[in-house]
Design a protein around this motif. Structure first.
Motif, PDB file in Angstrom:
ATOM      1  N   ALA A   1       0.825  -1.208   0.000  1.00 36.08           N
ATOM      2  CA  ALA A   1       0.000   0.000   0.000  1.00 36.08           C
ATOM      3  C   ALA A   1       0.859   1.258   0.000  1.00 36.08           C
ATOM      4  O   ALA A   1       0.508   2.262  -0.634  1.00 36.08           O
ATOM      5  N   ALA A   2       1.992   1.215   0.691  1.00 31.27           N
ATOM      6  CA  ALA A   2       2.862   2.398   0.783  1.00 31.27           C
ATOM      7  C   ALA A   2       3.448   2.775  -0.572  1.00 31.27           C
ATOM      8  O   ALA A   2       3.720   3.951  -0.839  1.00 31.27           O
ATOM      9  N   TYR A   3       3.634   1.795  -1.439  1.00 32.50           N
ATOM     10  CA  TYR A   3       4.207   2.047  -2.765  1.00 32.50           C
ATOM     11  C   TYR A   3       3.114   2.235  -3.814  1.00 32.50           C
ATOM     12  O   TYR A   3       3.264   1.865  -4.982  1.00 32.50           O
ATOM     13  N   HIS A   4       1.992   2.830  -3.429  1.00 35.27           N
ATOM     14  CA  HIS A   4       0.813   2.927  -4.296  1.00 35.27           C
ATOM     15  C   HIS A   4       1.047   3.742  -5.564  1.00 35.27           C
ATOM     16  O   HIS A   4       0.292   3.617  -6.523  1.00 35.27           O
ATOM     17  N   LYS A   5       2.061   4.567  -5.584  1.00 34.48           N
ATOM     18  CA  LYS A   5       2.318   5.374  -6.780  1.00 34.48           C
ATOM     19  C   LYS A   5       2.981   4.577  -7.894  1.00 34.48           C
ATOM     20  O   LYS A   5       3.149   5.081  -9.008  1.00 34.48           O
ATOM     21  N   HIS A   6       3.349   3.351  -7.611  1.00 32.27           N
ATOM     22  CA  HIS A   6       4.074   2.535  -8.586  1.00 32.27           C
ATOM     23  C   HIS A   6       3.192   1.394  -9.093  1.00 32.27           C
ATOM     24  O   HIS A   6       2.258   0.960  -8.409  1.00 32.27           O
ATOM     25  N   PRO A   7       3.503   0.854 -10.285  1.00 31.28           N
ATOM     26  CA  PRO A   7       2.756  -0.306 -10.790  1.00 31.28           C
ATOM     27  C   PRO A   7       2.924  -1.511  -9.860  1.00 31.28           C
ATOM     28  O   PRO A   7       3.900  -1.602  -9.104  1.00 31.28           O
ATOM     29  N   VAL A   8       1.977  -2.441  -9.970  1.00 30.91           N
ATOM     30  CA  VAL A   8       1.977  -3.611  -9.087  1.00 30.91           C
ATOM     31  C   VAL A   8       3.304  -4.358  -9.147  1.00 30.91           C
ATOM     32  O   VAL A   8       3.911  -4.676  -8.109  1.00 30.91           O
ATOM     33  N   LYS A   9       3.770  -4.676 -10.340  1.00 29.48           N
ATOM     34  CA  LYS A   9       5.002  -5.447 -10.474  1.00 29.48           C
ATOM     35  C   LYS A   9       6.205  -4.679  -9.911  1.00 29.48           C
ATOM     36  O   LYS A   9       7.106  -5.291  -9.311  1.00 29.48           O
ATOM     37  N   ARG A  10       6.209  -3.388 -10.070  1.00 32.33           N
ATOM     38  CA  ARG A  10       7.299  -2.587  -9.510  1.00 32.33           C
ATOM     39  C   ARG A  10       7.227  -2.567  -7.982  1.00 32.33           C
ATOM     40  O   ARG A  10       8.246  -2.620  -7.303  1.00 32.33           O
ATOM     41  N   ARG A  11       6.020  -2.548  -7.434  1.00 28.46           N
ATOM     42  CA  ARG A  11       5.856  -2.596  -5.977  1.00 28.46           C
ATOM     43  C   ARG A  11       6.461  -3.889  -5.415  1.00 28.46           C
ATOM     44  O   ARG A  11       7.163  -3.870  -4.395  1.00 28.46           O
ATOM     45  N   LEU A  12       6.166  -5.011  -6.085  1.00 25.32           N
ATOM     46  CA  LEU A  12       6.695  -6.291  -5.609  1.00 25.32           C
ATOM     47  C   LEU A  12       8.218  -6.316  -5.663  1.00 25.32           C
ATOM     48  O   LEU A  12       8.874  -6.852  -4.758  1.00 25.32           O
ATOM     49  N   GLN A  13       8.788  -5.728  -6.711  1.00 24.76           N
ATOM     50  CA  GLN A  13      10.247  -5.657  -6.805  1.00 24.76           C
ATOM     51  C   GLN A  13      10.826  -4.833  -5.658  1.00 24.76           C
ATOM     52  O   GLN A  13      11.843  -5.211  -5.046  1.00 24.76           O
ATOM     53  N   MET A  14      10.164  -3.732  -5.345  1.00 23.47           N
ATOM     54  CA  MET A  14      10.628  -2.874  -4.253  1.00 23.47           C
ATOM     55  C   MET A  14      10.494  -3.586  -2.900  1.00 23.47           C
ATOM     56  O   MET A  14      11.372  -3.469  -2.031  1.00 23.47           O
ATOM     57  N   ILE A  15       9.398  -4.327  -2.726  1.00 16.93           N
ATOM     58  CA  ILE A  15       9.222  -5.085  -1.483  1.00 16.93           C
ATOM     59  C   ILE A  15      10.285  -6.177  -1.379  1.00 16.93           C
ATOM     60  O   ILE A  15      10.843  -6.428  -0.297  1.00 16.93           O
ATOM     61  N   ALA A  16      10.578  -6.842  -2.503  1.00 12.24           N
ATOM     62  CA  ALA A  16      11.632  -7.869  -2.499  1.00 12.24           C
ATOM     63  C   ALA A  16      12.969  -7.268  -2.087  1.00 12.24           C
ATOM     64  O   ALA A  16      13.730  -7.873  -1.307  1.00 12.24           O
ATOM     65  N   ASP A  17      13.268  -6.086  -2.605  1.00 11.73           N
ATOM     66  CA  ASP A  17      14.513  -5.405  -2.209  1.00 11.73           C
ATOM     67  C   ASP A  17      14.497  -5.088  -0.717  1.00 11.73           C
ATOM     68  O   ASP A  17      15.523  -5.236  -0.021  1.00 11.73           O
ATOM     69  N   ASP A  18      13.334  -4.645  -0.207  1.00  8.90           N
ATOM     70  CA  ASP A  18      13.225  -4.320   1.218  1.00  8.90           C
ATOM     71  C   ASP A  18      13.436  -5.558   2.091  1.00  8.90           C
ATOM     72  O   ASP A  18      14.108  -5.498   3.135  1.00  8.90           O
TER      73      ASP A  18
ATOM     74  N   PHE B   1      -4.575  -0.146 -17.960  1.00 14.38           N
ATOM     75  CA  PHE B   1      -4.423  -1.180 -16.941  1.00 14.38           C
ATOM     76  C   PHE B   1      -2.973  -1.668 -16.870  1.00 14.38           C
ATOM     77  O   PHE B   1      -2.467  -1.973 -15.789  1.00 14.38           O
ATOM     78  N   HIS B   2      -2.320  -1.753 -18.009  1.00 10.20           N
ATOM     79  CA  HIS B   2      -0.925  -2.207 -18.032  1.00 10.20           C
ATOM     80  C   HIS B   2      -0.034  -1.215 -17.283  1.00 10.20           C
ATOM     81  O   HIS B   2       0.940  -1.620 -16.630  1.00 10.20           O
ATOM     82  N   ALA B   3      -0.367   0.067 -17.395  1.00 10.14           N
ATOM     83  CA  ALA B   3       0.388   1.072 -16.649  1.00 10.14           C
ATOM     84  C   ALA B   3       0.276   0.832 -15.152  1.00 10.14           C
ATOM     85  O   ALA B   3       1.241   1.024 -14.398  1.00 10.14           O
ATOM     86  N   ALA B   4      -0.912   0.392 -14.695  1.00 10.82           N
ATOM     87  CA  ALA B   4      -1.126   0.144 -13.270  1.00 10.82           C
ATOM     88  C   ALA B   4      -0.533  -1.187 -12.824  1.00 10.82           C
ATOM     89  O   ALA B   4      -0.123  -1.327 -11.669  1.00 10.82           O
TER      90      ALA B   4
END
Length: 703
Positions: A384-401, A471-474
């Motif tokens: 939820a905190a990474y809401h400004k980013h696409p779903v797949k990018r959020r998961l990548q950021m969470i994986a890095d975290d 939708f692909h952008a999201a």
């Protein structure tokens, strides 16, 4: 106009008498020998500058070849340091050479027509007025500025000010004074054709002369006839998004291109032609307008279409069908789907669905590796905190975290999973695996599954392409442009709100958006100018209501078809539009051929034969091409040339012809309210002459 003088060749003829303004009597005008002398002086200095530029180009070319020859001859003897220095020298010489060639080319263009106007400005701090000559480019000789660029601050007074108090904003601040003289010139092939002196704001006489000319296969610059309201648009630097609603023939496309030329001049250190792109309806129109910026001394800008963008973004993801011609597609269910997806409400429904998506798309569970664990609640919180980013990018950021957390707790230096393994586990928590599944779920959740049809496996209908991209952008993200800093979108009424929504994701930059909501070509598009303004909240909206293309008689006739209340015609007169009744199709063909023969002897250079559909245009072209040299402008065409063109209303958008013929102008062909827009578009392509031929009953849309 208070004074006018026409001068032919190098020497003035006898002065002519003209009618002065209503408050002044007619008077003999001077022969302007000062202007003939000034032109000859400027041309001598231009000749000298061109010779110097040629010498500079030749010198740089020789220097480049000398360095290149030295490097080849001593290839085995040059150490790496000297080789680097020589390569650097080549790049510098090449850069200087390109600049020298560009300067020489500008000077050559100036020699043909050095300037088009003169203003005398009496600055408050000076003893006498100073003359400024205005042309396409600036030209200095020695330390003296002889010609000012039309985009310069001082030149703005020519467009905006009448004789009397005037001023401009210089880099150092406002400069005020008095405008004591305004003159306009027509210089062609280095010869003075006429001089006009005026106390009016932008000379109507020059405008009339230019509008009476025949059309051309390329759009031309309008710097000599820019009107005050047009100049305000061109020099608008501050608008983040500028919306231009312009009636047919108002010059909106030309104004947008001149605005780009102005911005390239004004912000030359920040903006170049490679940073500007234009979205145009088809390749023919793109080629037709391609000459404007080079004529103004700027590099061509990148032209593209919505289909081009879709191909780039969807390559390797999913295929799509090209758009169908709504006038030649008899499928009511398809038309209903297109209408549904052309509304602003459709975008709002997508936004509502995507706003809820984070709560429904992810089913997080605890992630554990050995003794290391992150809780599902933490994963959801980060998502939820990474809401400004696409779903797949959020998961990548969470994986890095997660990897960072594990590393910070790994005091025993135990083996840890890499981010790819973590990402794989996170991706498995998604309920939806790709954009297509997400897009399908959108229709399912809204219980409108009948609005979703795939014509073939992994293939989208055109009306689904931009919703899918949204939708692909999201979900995965789009390839956003970091190069384009100004986007021009022409024919704005032909694009749907969701297409604009995607453009706002791809191009986060200044925009000039123009068109006419009175010229719809797709009956299945249901959006309005108000919808566009809502999408671009805070944008500056400017209306252009004066038409310059067509004669007063043609515009008056067009208003009988579609009563555009604000539409104002320039008082340039010509023959009334010709309504030609024919007893049958064969007689109609005969009358069209008579019109073609009349055109061939008229001195005009372009004739457009405009039919309702691409299919009808092709059918008539096949018949006429047996007897005439003409060309078909079809969706796959790429160029516009002088002569006779047969085309559809769709493909004629943005083009203009000296004369136009509209066959089949009967009630059977043009009957519905949507047909008003089509017939209005067709009629307003004509500059000087308009003919409509028909059999049966004349269309009742002509009031």
């Amino acid at each position: 106009m208070t004074e006018a003088q026409q001068v032919n060749g190098r020497a003035p003829q006898e002065p002519t008498r003209i009618q002065a303004s209503q408050t002044e009597a007619s008077a003999e005008t001077p022969a302007f020998p000062d202007e003939i002398a000034q032109l000859e002086s400027i041309e001598r200095k231009l000749d000298e500058a061109i010779r110097q530029a040629d010498d500079s180009v030749g010198h740089l070319d020789k220097e480049y070849m000398d360095v290149k020859r030295y490097m080849v001859q001593h290839r085995g003897e040059i150490d790496p340091h000297e080789m680097f220095q020589n390569e650097l020298a080549l790049r510098q010489i090449d850069s200087h050479g390109a600049f020298a060639v560009k300067l020489r080319d500008k000077l050559v263009k100036l020699l043909d027509s050095p300037y088009f106007a003169r203003i005398d400005f009496w600055e408050a701090s000076t003893a006498t007025p100073v003359p400024f000559y205005i042309g396409r480019f600036a030209f200095s000789h020695g330390n003296q500025l002889l010609i000012s660029d039309w985009r310069s601050p001082v030149a703005g007074m020519f467009y905006d000010c009448e004789l009397g108090p005037a001023g401009y904003l210089a880099p150092a601040g406002p400069i005020n004074g008095e405008l004591t003289r305004k003159r306009q010139f027509k210089i062609k092939n280095g010869a003075m054709e006429y001089v006009l002196e005026s106390s009016l704001n932008i000379q109507d006489d020059v405008l009339q002369r230019e509008l009476c000319h025949t059309s051309d296969q390329k759009m031309k610059s309008i710097i000599a006839t820019i009107q005050k309201e047009q100049n305000l648009i061109i020099r608008n630097e501050k608008a983040g998004t500028l919306l231009i609603q312009g009636v047919a023939g108002s010059g909106k496309t030309s104004i947008a291109l001149h605005r780009i030329a102005y911005l390239l001049y004004r912000f030359k250190d920040e903006l170049s032609a490679k940073n500007v792109a234009i979205l145009s309806p088809n390749k023919v129109f793109g080629e037709y307008i391609s000459n404007v910026l080079p004529e103004l001394g700027e590099e061509p800008i990148y032209g593209m279409s919505f289909a081009d963008i879709a191909e780039i973004q969807l390559k390797g993801i999913i295929a799509f069908e090209p758009d169908q011609d709504p006038l030649e597609t008899a499928d009511p269910r398809w038309a209903e789907r297109v209408r549904f997806k052309s509304t602003l409400d459709f975008v709002k429904r997508m936004d509502e669905y995507l706003a809820r998506m984070p709560e429904t798309i992810l089913e997080p569970s605890d992630y554990t590796f050995g003794r290391f664990t992150v809780q599902s609640a933490w994963i959801r919180s980060q998502f939820a905190a990474y809401h400004k980013h696409p779903v797949k990018r959020r998961l990548q950021m969470i994986a890095d975290d997660i990897r960072d957390r594990f590393e910070s707790d790994n005091f025993m230096e135990e083996p840890l999973p890499d981010t790819r393994a973590i990402l794989k586990s996170l991706t498995a928590m998604l309920k939806v695996k790709n954009t297509l599944a997400l897009y399908q779920d959108f229709y399912k959740q809204l219980k409108i599954a009948d609005q979703w049809v795939m014509p073939a496996k992994k293939t989208l209908e055109w009306s689904d392409v931009y919703p899918f991209l949204y939708f692909h952008a999201a979900f995965e993200g789009l390839r956003e442009s970091r190069v384009i800093r100004h986007l021009v979108i022409d024919e704005m009424q032909d694009y749907t709100p969701v297409q604009y929504a995607v453009m706002n994701i791809l191009f986060k930059c200044q925009k000039t958006i123009l068109g006419d909501f009175g010229q719809f070509i797709n009956p299945n598009h249901c959006h309005t100018l108000a919808d566009l303004c809502e999408l671009y909240e805070g944008a500056e909206l400017i209306a252009l209501n004066r038409s310059y293309r067509s004669t007063y008689e043609i515009i008056s006739f067009a208003k009988r078809i579609q009563n555009v209340v604000a539409l104002e015609a320039v008082p340039r007169h010509g023959p009334l539009p010709d309504l030609v009744y024919c007893r049958n199709g064969q007689e109609e063909l005969t009358r069209i051929k008579e019109k073609i023969a009349a055109f061939q002897h008229s001195g005009n250079v372009t004739l457009g034969i405009i039919l309702k559909t691409n299919g009808a245009a092709k059918a008539l072209y096949d018949i006429l091409s047996q007897d005439y040299e003409l060309r078909l402008i079809a969706p796959d065409s790429a160029t516009f040339t002088n002569g006779i063109s047969v085309t559809s209303i769709q493909m004629s958008k943005g083009l203009e012809f000296d004369a136009a013929i509209i066959p089949a102008a009967n009630h059977e062909t043009y009957s519905g309210e949507y047909d008003r827009s089509l017939l209005y578009i067709a009629c307003t392509r004509a500059m000087h002459r308009l003919s409509l031929t028909y059999t049966g009953e004349l269309t009742r849309l002509i009031g």
